[in-house]
Write a protein that holds these residues in place. Structure first.
Motif, PDB file in Angstrom:
ATOM      1  N   UNK A  80       0.808  -1.227   0.000  1.00 14.39           N
ATOM      2  CA  UNK A  80       0.000   0.000   0.000  1.00 14.39           C
ATOM      3  C   UNK A  80       0.837   1.271   0.000  1.00 14.39           C
ATOM      4  N   UNK A  81       2.117   1.170   0.346  1.00 17.77           N
ATOM      5  CA  UNK A  81       2.925   2.393   0.412  1.00 17.77           C
ATOM      6  C   UNK A  81       3.111   3.030  -0.962  1.00 17.77           C
ATOM      7  N   UNK A  82       2.930   2.296  -2.032  1.00 18.75           N
ATOM      8  CA  UNK A  82       3.080   2.841  -3.386  1.00 18.75           C
ATOM      9  C   UNK A  82       1.817   3.555  -3.883  1.00 18.75           C
ATOM     10  N   UNK A  83       0.697   3.246  -3.291  1.00 18.62           N
ATOM     11  CA  UNK A  83      -0.563   3.782  -3.798  1.00 18.62           C
ATOM     12  C   UNK A  83      -0.742   5.292  -3.608  1.00 18.62           C
ATOM     13  N   UNK A  84      -0.317   5.906  -2.494  1.00 11.72           N
ATOM     14  CA  UNK A  84      -0.488   7.363  -2.394  1.00 11.72           C
ATOM     15  C   UNK A  84       0.231   8.130  -3.504  1.00 11.72           C
TER      16      UNK A  84
END
Length: 93
Positions: free
Chosen positions: A18-22
């Motif tokens: 999820x760290x790549x999604x922002x």
């Protein structure tokens, strides 16, 4: 109570994925990739591909899921960064 090591793997995988999604969401909304390091995202994407491949080779589901999911925003951000650099001819800048 028995400690389930897979929980650690899945939790780490969720965080990594999820760290790549922002960043990808911001790029999607603004189409601005000017401040993104092409070298960093290229290296990151290659790393995620290799971690995914490694997970497949050792049959580790948390690693495959995390890196498979995380690869989507990495590839999107990398693709748009390259497209924008080509459009503005700013490869070396």
């Amino acid at each position: 109570m028995e400690f389930n090591v897979a929980i650690v793997g899945y939790t780490a995988g969720v965080c990594s994925a999820i760290c790549q999604f922002p960043q990808a969401y911001k790029v999607f909304k603004t189409k601005d990739t000017h401040s993104i390091s092409l070298g960093m995202y290229l290296t990151m994407t290659i790393g995620v591909i290799l971690w995914f491949t490694y997970g497949v080779l050792i049959e580790d589901m948390p690693m495959m899921l995390a890196n498979g999911v995380g690869l989507v925003p990495c590839l999107y951000t990398l693709y748009l960064t390259i497209q924008n650099r080509r459009a503005h001819k700013t490869y070396g800048k």
